[in-house]
Design a protein around this motif. Structure first.
Motif, mmCIF file in Angstrom:
data_model
loop_
_atom_site.group_PDB
_atom_site.id
_atom_site.type_symbol
_atom_site.label_atom_id
_atom_site.label_comp_id
_atom_site.label_asym_id
_atom_site.label_seq_id
_atom_site.Cartn_x
_atom_site.Cartn_y
_atom_site.Cartn_z
ATOM 1 N N GLN A 150 8.575 2.386 1.556
ATOM 2 C CA GLN A 150 7.375 2.551 0.304
ATOM 3 C C GLN A 150 9.117 1.507 -0.593
ATOM 4 N N SER A 181 -0.721 -5.360 -0.898
ATOM 5 C CA SER A 181 -0.351 -5.407 0.581
ATOM 6 C C SER A 181 -1.574 -6.965 0.845
ATOM 7 N N ARG A 226 -0.093 3.216 2.866
ATOM 8 C CA ARG A 226 -0.312 2.883 1.730
ATOM 9 C C ARG A 226 -2.384 2.753 1.698
ATOM 10 N N GLU A 264 -3.167 3.397 -2.227
ATOM 11 C CA GLU A 264 -2.334 2.210 -2.621
ATOM 12 C C GLU A 264 -2.584 1.103 -1.737
ATOM 13 N N HIS A 316 -2.173 -1.958 -4.604
ATOM 14 C CA HIS A 316 -0.466 -1.774 -5.482
ATOM 15 C C HIS A 316 -0.155 -3.062 -5.530
#
Length: 550
Positions: free
Chosen positions: A46, A54, A538, A543, A546
């Motif tokens: 992370q 991504s 994610r 996420e 993101h």
């Protein structure tokens, strides 16, 4: 030009600060308390990838997988040509930006790369800007140029016998001036992005490679002259004292301790009143006189020689004005003696108060430790800042193939493990020197996690703190983010090597990088595993969309 050859420990004013003896590793260490030790976790995905969205992670996975196939690496030039014919240049360029170019190159010019530089800076990672245009034209094209009747150059001086090898070619001085102006823009862009950035230059972009080969010949012959002196005195190389040679008076003074050989000086090289060919001489012991090393050196050669030196001087001055460190890249071994000498001469002028010029040492070379330890000793004796980038090597496959084809001794270490040992030996020597007197600086330019951990461990042992800005870390753009960003967020000075340039002109750079990093790309299972781990995290936490915030 100074080649310090050390005799034990002389009773000089600098002895307390200088290494005890060339080739001797270690030195006193100052262990820090456990409370001051800094450790970095390279498994926290992370933190490592929060600067990437991504789609960027997916692109990395695809590109790393493609680079693991030998066929694609070996035939990438032919496949690129075919791709342009089938898709057309516009569509092909879009595909490249979505894959290889987008992964390893920041953009087409110094303006387009600013957002990436600023984003990396926000996450604690600096930049080494590199305009990565490389020219490599074939023999048929060379023969159509002004100097093109020499498609191959002799390697008599460097390897001891007459052999030839292809090299890069520059059509005219105007192109070299254009490259210099591009490097100046790169320096200014680096200075505008941050006050502690780097800018990389390639010396082959600033002059004819034939000149660099001749200059390498001068350097190698000087080394052989020192070998001769060593044998005459019954001492081993690296332990002979130094001798003062005054080339302008055509006289060789008696051998004396604690003196250095100053055949040339930077001001003389840049002075139009002095002919460089007259300065480039070597003693002929049998005849008892100095002989010119550059025979048949024409007036045009003389002008080109001074132009390359003036370009280097201009770049160094711009680096100082913009508070940027200048990284002199390493190149092929048969040109490297000249490149290293020019880098060292620049260091002697511009590194007196702080490290401005960084030389590059390729640790896959058998002579790497001798080069590092000799230059450290010289900087210590003369009182300027030693500054180095340590790399494992950039032309391994090319150099090994050429040595086998032309029948000279392979200059490369026999295997990866011996290169690792050489790298750590050079690194430990410089780290010890930093702890000893603080006038040395090193960039650990490595994708090897074990090497990075070794460096952190040695820094803790020696009490070297990140805030001292003596030990830097560097990785290529698009590779090893799981090393770069955790280091940056932990407070270490870490930099991405940021190439940029037009797609068509950067293709030779991408081709070379793919071949150089073939072994690394085939062994990035851990990095690919971390990328998949972050994508799964994610997805599980919602996420996937993101977006980096900076």
């Amino acid at each position: 030009w100074n080649f310090p050859l050390h005799v034990g420990r002389n009773n000089t004013d600098h002895d307390s600060d200088c290494p005890g003896q060339l080739g001797q590793e270690g030195g006193h260490s100052s262990p820090s308390s456990r409370a001051n030790e800094i450790s970095v976790d390279f498994e926290q995905t992370q933190e490592a990838y929060k600067s990437k969205d991504s789609l960027e992670l997916l692109r990395s996975l695809v590109v790393f997988k493609l680079c693991s196939y030998d066929f694609l690496v070996d035939k990438n030039k032919e496949l690129s040509t075919l791709g342009q014919k089938v898709l057309g240049r516009t569509l092909f360029n879009k595909v490249m930006k979505m894959t290889f170019y987008g992964q390893f190159v920041a953009g087409e010019d110094h303006v387009a790369i600013k957002p990436l530089i600023q984003k990396n800076q926000a996450y604690g990672v600096g930049s080494v800007l590199d305009y990565s245009v490389e020219e490599d034209i074939d023999e048929e094209e060379i023969q159509q140029k002004e100097y093109g009747n020499i498609a191959n150059i002799e390697l008599r001086s460097v390897h001891g016998e007459v052999t030839t090898a292809p090299t890069y070619f520059h059509a005219d001085e105007a192109k070299c001036d254009h490259h210099m102006e591009t490097f100046i823009k790169c320096i200014k862009a680096s200075g505008g992005a941050s006050m502690d950035g780097f800018s990389a230059i390639k010396v082959t972009a600033l002059g004819r490679p034939q000149f660099l080969l001749e200059l390498s010949e001068v350097t190698v012959k000087w080394r052989r002259f020192f070998n001769f002196l060593a044998l005459q005195q019954g001492k081993v190389v690296g332990q002979v004292s130094e001798q003062r040679v005054d080339s302008k008076r055509n006289a060789v003074s008696p051998l004396c301790l604690d003196r250095s050989i100053d055949v040339l000086d930077w001001n003389s090289l840049l002075d139009d009143r002095d002919k460089c060919a007259d300065l480039l001489v070597v003693p002929n012991v049998k005849l008892g006189k100095l002989e010119p090393l550059l025979k048949d050196f024409s007036d045009e050669d003389e002008k080109q020689m001074q132009r390359i030196l003036q370009r280097l001087d201009a770049l160094a001055k711009h680096a100082v004005e913009n508070r940027v460190r200048l990284m002199v890249d390493a190149e092929q071994t048969y040109l490297q003696p000249a490149i290293s000498r020019l880098a060292l001469e620049m260091q002697r002028v511009y590194n007196k108060e702080k490290p401005v010029i960084f030389n590059t040492y390729q640790c896959y070379l058998k002579e790497a430790f001798d080069s590092v330890s000799t230059d450290v000793a010289l900087s210590c004796r003369e009182g300027w800042h030693f500054a180095a980038k340590l790399v494992r090597g950039a032309y391994m496959y090319q150099e090994k193939g050429r040595a086998e084809e032309l029948g000279y001794e392979d200059p490369i270490n026999p295997d990866y493990e011996s290169t690792n040992r050489m790298y750590h030996r050079c690194l430990d020597f410089v780290l010890d020197e930093i702890a000893r007197n603080g006038n040395a600086n090193v960039m650990v330019a490595s994708h090897n996690e074990d090497t990075v951990k070794h460096t952190l461990r040695r820094m803790n042992e020696l009490g070297l703190m990140p805030r001292e800005n003596k030990v830097y870390f560097g990785q290529l753009l698009g590779m090893c983010d799981q090393i770069s960003f955790p280091l940056g967020q932990a407070g270490f000075p870490v930099y991405k090597y940021v190439p940029y340039g037009p797609i068509d002109e950067v293709m030779p750079y991408l081709t070379r990088r793919a071949q150089e990093n073939r072994g690394f790309m085939q062994g990035v299972q851990k990095e690919r595993g971390l990328l998949w781990k972050e994508l799964r995290r994610r997805a599980a936490s919602g996420e996937l969309l993101h977006r980096p915030v900076y």
